[in-house]
Design a protein around this motif. Sequence first.
Motif, mmCIF file in Angstrom:
data_model
loop_
_atom_site.group_PDB
_atom_site.id
_atom_site.type_symbol
_atom_site.label_atom_id
_atom_site.label_comp_id
_atom_site.label_asym_id
_atom_site.label_seq_id
_atom_site.Cartn_x
_atom_site.Cartn_y
_atom_site.Cartn_z
ATOM 1 N N THR A 31 9.922 -7.563 -71.952
ATOM 2 C CA THR A 31 9.754 -6.111 -71.886
ATOM 3 C C THR A 31 10.491 -5.521 -70.684
ATOM 4 N N SER A 32 10.349 -6.146 -69.544
ATOM 5 C CA SER A 32 10.985 -5.632 -68.332
ATOM 6 C C SER A 32 12.497 -5.783 -68.378
ATOM 7 N N ALA A 33 12.989 -6.846 -69.009
ATOM 8 C CA ALA A 33 14.441 -7.045 -69.117
ATOM 9 C C ALA A 33 15.075 -5.918 -69.923
ATOM 10 N N ILE A 34 14.461 -5.564 -71.042
ATOM 11 C CA ILE A 34 14.987 -4.460 -71.860
ATOM 12 C C ILE A 34 14.830 -3.132 -71.118
ATOM 13 N N TRP A 35 13.695 -2.950 -70.478
ATOM 14 C CA TRP A 35 13.448 -1.704 -69.738
ATOM 15 C C TRP A 35 14.493 -1.511 -68.645
ATOM 16 N N LYS A 36 14.847 -2.576 -67.940
ATOM 17 C CA LYS A 36 15.852 -2.490 -66.882
ATOM 18 C C LYS A 36 17.227 -2.111 -67.433
ATOM 19 N N ALA A 37 17.503 -2.522 -68.672
ATOM 20 C CA ALA A 37 18.791 -2.198 -69.277
ATOM 21 C C ALA A 37 18.882 -0.727 -69.667
ATOM 22 N N LEU A 38 17.735 -0.050 -69.762
ATOM 23 C CA LEU A 38 17.696 1.343 -70.214
ATOM 24 C C LEU A 38 17.266 2.335 -69.133
ATOM 25 N N GLU A 39 16.516 1.882 -68.153
ATOM 26 C CA GLU A 39 15.975 2.765 -67.120
ATOM 27 C C GLU A 39 16.917 2.837 -65.911
ATOM 28 N N PRO A 40 17.481 4.012 -65.604
ATOM 29 C CA PRO A 40 18.329 4.127 -64.416
ATOM 30 C C PRO A 40 17.519 3.888 -63.140
ATOM 31 N N ASN A 41 18.131 3.183 -62.178
ATOM 32 C CA ASN A 41 17.454 2.971 -60.896
ATOM 33 C C ASN A 41 17.667 4.191 -59.997
ATOM 34 N N GLY A 42 17.299 4.074 -58.733
ATOM 35 C CA GLY A 42 17.400 5.201 -57.813
ATOM 36 C C GLY A 42 18.812 5.694 -57.578
ATOM 37 N N TYR A 43 19.815 4.875 -57.974
ATOM 38 C CA TYR A 43 21.215 5.267 -57.824
ATOM 39 C C TYR A 43 21.818 5.711 -59.159
ATOM 40 N N GLY A 44 20.976 5.762 -60.203
ATOM 41 C CA GLY A 44 21.449 6.182 -61.512
ATOM 42 C C GLY A 44 22.069 5.080 -62.338
ATOM 43 N N ASN A 45 21.926 3.811 -61.875
ATOM 44 C CA ASN A 45 22.540 2.690 -62.579
ATOM 45 C C ASN A 45 21.502 1.873 -63.351
ATOM 46 N N GLY A 80 7.419 0.367 -67.259
ATOM 47 C CA GLY A 80 7.530 1.810 -67.103
ATOM 48 C C GLY A 80 6.150 2.430 -67.154
ATOM 49 N N ASP A 81 6.084 3.732 -67.339
ATOM 50 C CA ASP A 81 4.786 4.411 -67.383
ATOM 51 C C ASP A 81 4.801 5.479 -68.469
ATOM 52 N N GLU A 82 3.611 5.994 -68.789
ATOM 53 C CA GLU A 82 3.464 6.965 -69.872
ATOM 54 C C GLU A 82 3.573 8.417 -69.404
ATOM 55 N N GLY A 83 3.650 8.630 -68.095
ATOM 56 C CA GLY A 83 3.566 9.984 -67.562
ATOM 57 C C GLY A 83 4.747 10.879 -67.918
ATOM 58 N N PHE A 84 4.476 12.198 -67.967
ATOM 59 C CA PHE A 84 5.508 13.191 -68.273
ATOM 60 C C PHE A 84 5.624 14.235 -67.157
ATOM 61 N N GLY A 85 5.097 13.925 -65.982
ATOM 62 C CA GLY A 85 5.134 14.888 -64.886
ATOM 63 C C GLY A 85 6.547 15.111 -64.377
ATOM 64 N N LYS A 86 6.963 14.332 -63.424
ATOM 65 C CA LYS A 86 8.312 14.416 -62.860
ATOM 66 C C LYS A 86 9.048 13.143 -63.235
ATOM 67 N N LEU A 87 9.940 13.242 -64.216
ATOM 68 C CA LEU A 87 10.677 12.058 -64.633
ATOM 69 C C LEU A 87 11.706 11.701 -63.573
ATOM 70 N N ALA A 88 12.008 10.416 -63.484
ATOM 71 C CA ALA A 88 12.749 9.874 -62.362
ATOM 72 C C ALA A 88 14.219 10.261 -62.328
ATOM 73 N N GLY A 89 15.081 9.470 -62.976
ATOM 74 C CA GLY A 89 16.514 9.695 -62.829
ATOM 75 C C GLY A 89 16.967 9.163 -61.484
ATOM 76 N N GLU A 90 17.599 9.995 -60.692
ATOM 77 C CA GLU A 90 18.120 9.537 -59.409
ATOM 78 C C GLU A 90 17.181 9.886 -58.258
ATOM 79 N N SER A 91 16.011 10.352 -58.547
ATOM 80 C CA SER A 91 15.030 10.614 -57.496
ATOM 81 C C SER A 91 13.709 9.979 -57.911
ATOM 82 N N SER A 92 12.795 9.905 -56.979
ATOM 83 C CA SER A 92 11.525 9.270 -57.289
ATOM 84 C C SER A 92 10.752 10.098 -58.306
ATOM 85 N N GLY A 93 9.963 9.417 -59.079
ATOM 86 C CA GLY A 93 9.179 10.091 -60.105
ATOM 87 C C GLY A 93 8.719 9.096 -61.143
ATOM 88 N N GLN A 94 8.220 9.596 -62.243
ATOM 89 C CA GLN A 94 7.800 8.718 -63.324
ATOM 90 C C GLN A 94 9.015 8.283 -64.134
#
Length: 275
Positions: free
Chosen positions: A205-219, A12-26
């Motif tokens: 680290t990436s395995a846990i991050w994937k379990a918590l970070e929604p992808n571009g479809y919100g999953n 992931g990244d440290e940025g706080f600009g535009k957080l992702a969710g279902e659209s592109s962003g940090q």
Amino acid sequence: MKNFVAYIDEAGDEGFGKLAGESSGQSNWFSIGAAIVDEANDKLLPSWRDEVMKKFANRKNRDLHFRELNHDQRVHACSTIASKSVGGCVVSSCKVTILDAQEIEIFKRPQHLYNYLTRFLLERVTAACRQKAAAQGARASLRVVFSRRKGTDYEKMREYLEFMRDGKEKMTPVRSIDWSVLDPANIAVENHKVRAGLQIADLFTSAIWKALEPNGYGNCEDRYARILEPRLIKLGGRTLNCGLTTIPSYSKCPLNDEQKAFLDWVIDQRKKARN
């Protein structure tokens, strides 16, 4: 003396600009994690990495990088490492909870969130190393190897650790890094591609991050994390807030159904282990 090495990477990244969710962003989540081995198993890490890589067709180098793998390759990589004598520890920050915090401007400073999560990580890793060594009637010593990342000043990291060690914080922390286990001078920085330990830390680290970070479809995708969960360090049989820590805590995190189901499953593993 029982010697350990913790290899540390982030996802992931440290940025706080535009957080992702279902659209592109940090990213909504930022994770820092470690792969922990004792001195003997440290020598085996390249062979473990090669065991993963030899199953991949057309792989000419030995650089194992989670984000470059497809789903099936990630499952294979995590399954292989889950069978090895390595511990994992990951701390994940839900960044959206910081947006409205009074400290938001502090967390926007370069490297602040990275250092903050590293502190939580090392509190847990040093405690686990001390406990492991004590079970063998020995004292623990930890060497830490960070994956080199652009824009991170590791001399400042060392100064930050020394600041905490010397008790100069205004507020006494609830937990503390065990300074009998870690000397701030005993940290190093290496390139991801040249250290197998950093590549294995990337898997955790990436395995846990994937379990918590929604992808571009919100999953979210928690299969990789579920495979590696048995290797996460435990405290009294408990993984949550030890081998896997969310900030804020589970009860205060705004979780979607998939994130909650995953963390509930992690909690449930302790109950199954007791039966």
